[in-house]
Structure formats: structure tokens, C-alpha cells
Write a protein that holds these residues in place. Sequence first.
Motif, PDB file in Angstrom:
ATOM      1  N   MET A  84       0.834  -1.203   0.000  1.00 41.71           N
ATOM      2  CA  MET A  84       0.000   0.000   0.000  1.00 41.71           C
ATOM      3  C   MET A  84       0.872   1.258   0.000  1.00 41.71           C
ATOM      4  O   MET A  84       0.513   2.279  -0.604  1.00 41.71           O
ATOM      5  CB  MET A  84      -0.938   0.005   1.215  1.00 41.71           C
ATOM      6  CG  MET A  84      -2.129  -0.920   1.081  1.00 41.71           C
ATOM      7  SD  MET A  84      -3.074  -0.670  -0.451  1.00 41.71           S
ATOM      8  CE  MET A  84      -3.598   1.038  -0.271  1.00 41.71           C
ATOM      9  N   GLY A  85       2.016   1.196   0.657  1.00 39.45           N
ATOM     10  CA  GLY A  85       2.937   2.327   0.622  1.00 39.45           C
ATOM     11  C   GLY A  85       3.430   2.597  -0.797  1.00 39.45           C
ATOM     12  O   GLY A  85       3.507   3.760  -1.229  1.00 39.45           O
ATOM     13  N   VAL A  86       3.759   1.535  -1.528  1.00 36.58           N
ATOM     14  CA  VAL A  86       4.169   1.680  -2.929  1.00 36.58           C
ATOM     15  C   VAL A  86       3.026   2.274  -3.747  1.00 36.58           C
ATOM     16  O   VAL A  86       3.234   3.160  -4.595  1.00 36.58           O
ATOM     17  CB  VAL A  86       4.591   0.312  -3.505  1.00 36.58           C
ATOM     18  CG1 VAL A  86       4.866   0.414  -5.002  1.00 36.58           C
ATOM     19  CG2 VAL A  86       5.823  -0.211  -2.774  1.00 36.58           C
ATOM     20  N   PHE A  87       1.819   1.804  -3.487  1.00 40.03           N
ATOM     21  CA  PHE A  87       0.637   2.311  -4.199  1.00 40.03           C
ATOM     22  C   PHE A  87       0.443   3.805  -3.955  1.00 40.03           C
ATOM     23  O   PHE A  87       0.204   4.581  -4.892  1.00 40.03           O
ATOM     24  CB  PHE A  87      -0.593   1.529  -3.738  1.00 40.03           C
ATOM     25  CG  PHE A  87      -1.904   2.069  -4.234  1.00 40.03           C
ATOM     26  CD1 PHE A  87      -2.319   1.812  -5.536  1.00 40.03           C
ATOM     27  CD2 PHE A  87      -2.714   2.831  -3.415  1.00 40.03           C
ATOM     28  CE1 PHE A  87      -3.525   2.314  -6.005  1.00 40.03           C
ATOM     29  CE2 PHE A  87      -3.920   3.329  -3.865  1.00 40.03           C
ATOM     30  CZ  PHE A  87      -4.328   3.073  -5.165  1.00 40.03           C
ATOM     31  N   ILE A  88       0.546   4.237  -2.707  1.00 42.60           N
ATOM     32  CA  ILE A  88       0.367   5.654  -2.366  1.00 42.60           C
ATOM     33  C   ILE A  88       1.440   6.503  -3.040  1.00 42.60           C
ATOM     34  O   ILE A  88       1.157   7.547  -3.643  1.00 42.60           O
ATOM     35  CB  ILE A  88       0.384   5.841  -0.837  1.00 42.60           C
ATOM     36  CG1 ILE A  88      -0.856   5.173  -0.214  1.00 42.60           C
ATOM     37  CG2 ILE A  88       0.442   7.323  -0.463  1.00 42.60           C
ATOM     38  CD1 ILE A  88      -0.762   5.008   1.290  1.00 42.60           C
ATOM     39  N   LEU A  89       2.700   6.054  -2.952  1.00 43.23           N
ATOM     40  CA  LEU A  89       3.802   6.786  -3.570  1.00 43.23           C
ATOM     41  C   LEU A  89       3.619   6.878  -5.080  1.00 43.23           C
ATOM     42  O   LEU A  89       3.816   7.955  -5.682  1.00 43.23           O
ATOM     43  CB  LEU A  89       5.122   6.099  -3.243  1.00 43.23           C
ATOM     44  CG  LEU A  89       6.383   6.684  -3.912  1.00 43.23           C
ATOM     45  CD1 LEU A  89       6.601   8.121  -3.468  1.00 43.23           C
ATOM     46  CD2 LEU A  89       7.601   5.824  -3.601  1.00 43.23           C
ATOM     47  N   GLY A  90       3.238   5.771  -5.718  1.00 44.43           N
ATOM     48  CA  GLY A  90       3.058   5.774  -7.164  1.00 44.43           C
ATOM     49  C   GLY A  90       1.984   6.738  -7.617  1.00 44.43           C
ATOM     50  O   GLY A  90       2.141   7.460  -8.613  1.00 44.43           O
TER      51      GLY A  90
END
Length: 412
Positions: free
Chosen positions: A91-97
Motif C-alpha cells: 500500500m505504501g508503494v501504491f500511495i507513492l506511485g
Amino acid sequence: MAAQPSAPSPAPVRGNPRLPLLALGAAAFGIGTTEFVIMGLLPQVAGDLHVTIPQAGLLVTGYALSVTFGSPFLAVATARMDRRRALLVLMGVFILGNLMCALAPSYWLLMGARVLTALCHGAFFGLGAVVASALVLPGRKAQAIAMMFAGLTLANVLGVPAGTALGEAMGWRSPFFVVVGIGIAAALALAAFLPRTIEVPPMNLKREAKSLGSPQVMFAMAMSIVSSASLFSVFTYITPILQNVTGISTQGVTMMLLLFGVGLTCGNFLGGWLADWRLMPSVIGIIAVIIPLLASFALTSHAVVPAALTLFVWGVLAFALIAPLQSRVVSEAAKAPNLASTLNQGAFNFGNAIGAWAGGLALTAGLPYADLPFMGATIATAGLALAIASYALDLKTQREASADAAPAAGRP
């Protein structure tokens, strides 16, 4: 029914699983919205970043290819984490992307941000399906997976239309900022509601790779590819079909797509229930009905009401396959489900790409829009053959197990 795995299913976690499943569904809603909302914003993106609309369309292709080929690497990268932490990292990768998408000053930086965002797509849905099935009793596993995937169907019904309208009113970047907020809320919900201990087999690459060689896992992934190819060989071109064959307006197309989305949502829950009842017979039955339904769409597409009814039923049946096929992979790779579940998400997206390509190839060769549903029905026939072969292997395995057990039972 599906052959039972040799290892016992993990015990469900204690407490009410509804809140963690809703948290997984909220994350799926955000991921589904960011995947599809770009389609309604292509003219704005192209104009703002000074590229052609076909070039902007590659943002969709890049996302799908990243899900197909990149997600497994992210799944491997998070292999040593406990499953709760891995979901939060994804989810952190998703938010950053998505934040990078909203701020991207150029086309290629936006493409890179889309590829980064897509990396977490397959890994999250793959791992999320494994976690969802571990939260409930054995007889409700497919329904738990369906509850998570409900977020994806609601993204098509609510998130994408709302995001497109917001993008038209406030610029194409605004929906991505909203999705960042959805991602943060979903991450907080996952942190709050997911159990600290989830009884899911940790990822062991050797064991995971071995599970991929199971004939039934390979059958299930092949069915995922073919079912998606059947759907997208027609659905990719549904707007020109409705405009040129059915003869409805742009506003009418929007309402038809909304009706299709409602069908997807209904089919998602229907598929979960059917899979927990009788998995492979349900898959066979659903595909067997899709084939004549798609063939009939070549006729019903010429009038508004029959076309609308066909679209709704098609939506129900198309998504009724998702939870059973995902559940099938998780069940058949029970000793090492993480990578197999993630790869099956790639299989769905690979089927999307194949179907869109095949439909476009047929249209370029001169096939009329009205006849395109026959192609979808033909592809679905291949899926039916795969499903029957897989079920026949189940029955053969069960007969052999019964034959082996009979002499042992007769011994004093």
C-alpha cells in the motif's frame, strides 16, 4: 469439486473477519480506480503533456504489462516479511506511485509512475486473496475473496465515473490526489484491523516455484487468461459497438457501462457463493452460458433494450468467474500460495491484453463490430475445454485416491 490439498487449511484467525475484509476491499477500490480512471482522462493527459492520444493510451498498456511481469518480483521482494507487513508495504508503494502520477511533469515520468503503481497491483491482490481466505472458515474462502474483489467492481461502478467527472472539472491530476487519500485511509484500516498473526505459509521460493508446476494450478491460470481474453476481445470495443451498431448516444453509452458495472458487482458475490458450493462445476456452468450469450450479443446489440439486458447478464457471468478462479489457484497451491496467487493476477491482465489485441486485429482485418461477439464466444469455448479437462483430472484423482484407500480399509 476441486481436489482437496494434502496439507490442512490454516485455521481462521480469531474474531470477526468482516472488518479486515472491508479494509482489503477499500484497498482494492483504490487500486481499481487508479487502474481504469486514466481511460476516461486520455484526451486531457495527451493535451497537457503534449503527446498523441494513442501515446497516452500506452499508459494503460504499460500498467497492464507491469502487473503481468513486474508484480511477481515485488511479491518475491516482500517474501521474508510477515503477510500483514507485506500488505502495508505494498500500500505504501501504491500511495507513492499515485502521488508521483499526480505530480508528474512529463509523459515519461507519468509512465514510470504508472509502472511503479502497477507493481503493487498484482502483488496486493495475489497476497490479499491468500490472506482473505485465511481469515474465514474453509467453507467461506471464496466468498471472502469475493468480498475483497468487491472493491474492484465498485471501482468500476463508482470510482471510475466519479474520478472521470472530477478530472473533467478540476484537471486530470485531481483524481490521483483523491486516490492517494483513499490509499492512506485503506492503509490505516489495514493497520488497524488486520490481525497481528495471520496463519499463511511464508513464501519459500523453492516451494512456491514447485507449486507452479502443479497441473491444476496451470489449468487455473490458463482459464484466467482465456476468460479475460474472451471478455476484453469484445468489451475493449464496447463503445463503438454501442454507438455504431446499437445506435445510442455518448450519454447512453455511459448508462450502459454503468449497468454492466452493476452486473460485475452482482457477479462477484454470486461467483464467491458458487465457488464455495461447487467450484469447478460452477466454472464449467458459467462458461457454458457465456458462450451462447456472447453469440447472441451479435443479434441483441442491434436494439437498445436487448443489448442492455445482454450487457447486464454478461457482466454478472464475466465477474462470477473471478473469485472461483482465484480461489482455485489458492486451493491448489495451498502449500505455497503466495506467488501462484500473484501470478494469477498477472494471468488475468495478460488475458486482457491478448483479448484487446485479438479484437483489434479482427477489426483491422475487416470484421464488422456487430460480429465481434462471435470472437469472444469462440475464445470462451477454449476456456470451457480447459475447465472440463481440469475437472476430469479432479475426478480421476479422486477415483485413484478412493481405490488406494479401499484395500487399506479392508486390512485388519
